[in-house]
Design a protein around this motif. Structure first.
Motif, PDB file in Angstrom:
ATOM      1  N   GLY A 112       0.832  -1.192   0.000  1.00 51.40           N
ATOM      2  CA  GLY A 112       0.000   0.000   0.000  1.00 51.40           C
ATOM      3  C   GLY A 112       0.865   1.239   0.000  1.00 51.40           C
ATOM      4  N   VAL A 113       0.228   2.399  -0.168  1.00 50.22           N
ATOM      5  CA  VAL A 113       0.932   3.681  -0.215  1.00 50.22           C
ATOM      6  C   VAL A 113       0.484   4.520   0.975  1.00 50.22           C
ATOM      7  N   CYS A 114       1.442   5.090   1.697  1.00 52.77           N
ATOM      8  CA  CYS A 114       1.098   6.001   2.784  1.00 52.77           C
ATOM      9  C   CYS A 114       1.972   7.253   2.678  1.00 52.77           C
ATOM     10  N   HIS A 115       1.430   8.355   3.164  1.00 55.30           N
ATOM     11  CA  HIS A 115       2.127   9.639   3.119  1.00 55.30           C
ATOM     12  C   HIS A 115       3.044   9.773   4.333  1.00 55.30           C
ATOM     13  N   VAL A 116       4.140  10.494   4.167  1.00 56.44           N
ATOM     14  CA  VAL A 116       5.023  10.797   5.295  1.00 56.44           C
ATOM     15  C   VAL A 116       5.198  12.303   5.363  1.00 56.44           C
ATOM     16  N   PRO A 154       7.614  16.710   2.192  1.00 54.30           N
ATOM     17  CA  PRO A 154       6.800  15.507   2.363  1.00 54.30           C
ATOM     18  C   PRO A 154       6.925  14.574   1.168  1.00 54.30           C
ATOM     19  N   GLY A 155       6.493  13.338   1.336  1.00 50.27           N
ATOM     20  CA  GLY A 155       6.531  12.356   0.257  1.00 50.27           C
ATOM     21  C   GLY A 155       5.654  11.168   0.591  1.00 50.27           C
ATOM     22  N   ASP A 156       5.646  10.175  -0.297  1.00 49.74           N
ATOM     23  CA  ASP A 156       4.822   8.981  -0.127  1.00 49.74           C
ATOM     24  C   ASP A 156       5.698   7.735  -0.159  1.00 49.74           C
ATOM     25  N   LEU A 157       5.396   6.791   0.717  1.00 48.95           N
ATOM     26  CA  LEU A 157       6.112   5.516   0.797  1.00 48.95           C
ATOM     27  C   LEU A 157       5.247   4.402   0.238  1.00 48.95           C
ATOM     28  N   PRO A 165      10.774   7.673  -0.111  1.00 47.99           N
ATOM     29  CA  PRO A 165       9.554   8.394  -0.497  1.00 47.99           C
ATOM     30  C   PRO A 165       9.666   9.085  -1.842  1.00 47.99           C
ATOM     31  N   THR A 166       8.481   9.271  -2.470  1.00 49.79           N
ATOM     32  CA  THR A 166       8.380   9.985  -3.732  1.00 49.79           C
ATOM     33  C   THR A 166       6.967  10.536  -3.851  1.00 49.79           C
ATOM     34  N   GLU A 167       6.648  11.176  -4.958  1.00 49.78           N
ATOM     35  CA  GLU A 167       5.306  11.708  -5.160  1.00 49.78           C
ATOM     36  C   GLU A 167       4.418  10.647  -5.798  1.00 49.78           C
ATOM     37  N   ILE A 168       3.326  10.285  -5.107  1.00 51.74           N
ATOM     38  CA  ILE A 168       2.391   9.289  -5.629  1.00 51.74           C
ATOM     39  C   ILE A 168       0.948   9.762  -5.461  1.00 51.74           C
ATOM     40  N   GLU A 173       2.527   3.917 -12.119  1.00 46.20           N
ATOM     41  CA  GLU A 173       3.918   3.932 -12.584  1.00 46.20           C
ATOM     42  C   GLU A 173       4.863   4.231 -11.421  1.00 46.20           C
ATOM     43  N   ALA A 174       4.500   5.206 -10.584  1.00 45.10           N
ATOM     44  CA  ALA A 174       5.347   5.544  -9.436  1.00 45.10           C
ATOM     45  C   ALA A 174       5.355   4.423  -8.411  1.00 45.10           C
ATOM     46  N   ILE A 175       4.193   3.781  -8.195  1.00 42.12           N
ATOM     47  CA  ILE A 175       4.109   2.666  -7.245  1.00 42.12           C
ATOM     48  C   ILE A 175       4.970   1.503  -7.698  1.00 42.12           C
ATOM     49  N   ILE A 176       4.887   1.179  -8.983  1.00 41.46           N
ATOM     50  CA  ILE A 176       5.647   0.038  -9.508  1.00 41.46           C
ATOM     51  C   ILE A 176       7.148   0.266  -9.331  1.00 41.46           C
TER      52      ILE A 176
END
Length: 396
Positions: free
Chosen positions: A28-32, A37-40, A56-59, A70-73
């Motif tokens: 799953g994706v969660c924000h930090v 800020p970014g997403d894990l 983390p990155t932008e998702i 694409e970012a999740i993969i």
């Protein structure tokens, strides 16, 4: 991405994971709330509670499903290629990296988008099928998130707001982190419904700060859902706008709860927050059963000639565009049970005909001692199947 795909596809991929545990992972994706800020992307192995993370990155802020996928993969492949759950990276004592045999995720729409992306990039054929995880697996993801946040976020000292305003449901009132940081929905304070928390422990730590506000509201009398909808909601600009979008303001049946509830379900807006906006903080206590039954009927989508279709056409003469939220696992099982009963009914009485009391007895008796439990499902099956019931015309 080609290099990542090549490296990922080359990983050892046992069907049973080490210790003979099924090699299935949930991600799953969660924000930090870091600075910036970014997403894990986090993946957990339910059998061993092993964790992998990418980012983390932008998702979450990306505009479309394919962009998010694409970012999740990219993060997901990185997580397994690194093969370590340690926040400082791979350690000498860590086992060698391995790829999952199967995996699932939280959001059905993201699952489909990720499936399409995996196929496009040439990932193992079996992994191009992404399932939707269970409630228990969601809990495991949240436990893993808490573990990682304790290790990483505390050391990075995230900048969080000192106070969250009462009624703000976008952040945990205890730690200040946004709801996108968690895999479970924030839960409201049961006493005042004005503070939200991600865990019981966070709520306990925040009690001394929240206590004056909470106890000050405790004396406010409860308002039943019907009164709230007809008295409080019309005075709220957000609720007014919602009523207008549902075309309720001038409907002859607008004062009752059945019509707005049905239109919320049909349009996929029957989330806890919106239900609370329209029906007040007591909505779940008073409307839970009606909500469940309305969702079931809408998921079954009664055809013309069924009692439910005829009743709804008479009761609701301005139908909304269907955009229901996906069925839960429990709802899917109940829909399947109702469909099976409808098949049995049609075999006995024929298509487009109504079953009698003796038909009901004959059908339910085939289930032995379990027949009593199936009465509600049988009633739902009869009401939502074509029996040749004629339309009665619209309201006047």
């Amino acid at each position: 991405m080609e290099d990542k795909v090549r490296e990922f596809n080359a990983l050892f991929r046992p069907r049973p994971a080490p210790a003979d545990l099924a090699n299935h992972w949930v991600f799953g994706v969660c924000h930090v709330d870091l600075n910036p800020p970014g997403d894990l992307v986090m993946a957990v192995h339910p059998g061993s509670s092993s964790v992998r993370q990418g980012g983390p990155t932008e998702i979450l802020s990306l505009a479309t499903g394919p962009e998010k996928a694409e970012a999740i993969i990219a993060c997901l492949l990185d997580a397994f290629i690194k093969g370590s759950e340690h926040p400082m990276g791979r350690q000498p004592t860590d086992p060698p990296p391995l790829a999952p045999w199967t995996w699932s995720t939280l959001d059905p729409e993201i699952a489909v988008a990720v499936q399409d992306g995996l196929k496009k990039h040439g990932i193992h054929r079996e992994l191009c099928e992404v399932g939707v995880c269970s409630a228990e697996e969601r809990d495991l993801l949240e436990t893993a998130r808490a573990k990682i946040f304790d290790l990483v976020l505390q050391s990075l000292a995230p900048r969080l707001p000192a106070n969250v305003l009462p009624g703000d449901s976008t952040r945990c009132h205890g730690c200040g982190m946004s709801r996108e940081c968690f895999f479970q929905p924030l839960k409201q304070c049961a006493r005042c419904n004005k503070a939200s928390y991600h865990s019981r422990d966070c709520q306990k730590k925040h009690w001394q700060h929240h206590k004056p506000t909470c106890l000050g509201r405790a004396s406010v009398p409860d308002v039943d859902a019907h009164t709230y909808y007809n008295t409080n909601a019309p005075a709220d600009p957000a609720a007014q706008a919602l009523m207008r979008s549902l075309r309720l303001e001038s409907h002859p049946a607008r004062s009752g709860l059945a019509l707005p509830l049905r239109r919320l379900v049909i349009t996929g807006q029957d989330t806890p927050e919106i239900m609370r906006l329209l029906f007040g903080p007591q909505w779940e206590k008073q409307m839970k059963k009606d909500h469940q039954e309305t969702r079931m009927e809408c998921l079954l989508d009664p055809p013309p000639g069924s009692p439910s279709h005829v009743m709804n056409a008479y009761f609701d003469d301005s139908p909304m565009v269907r955009s229901l939220r996906p069925a839960t696992k429990a709802e899917e099982q109940r829909v399947e049970e109702v469909r099976e009963l409808q098949t049995l009914i049609r075999r006995r009485v024929g298509a487009g005909k109504s079953p009698s009391g003796s038909d009901m007895q004959a059908i339910l008796s085939t289930f032995g001692a379990d027949w009593v439990r199936r009465i509600p499902a049988y009633t739902m099956a009869v009401n939502t199947m074509d029996q040749g019931v004629p339309a009665t015309g619209h309201r006047t």
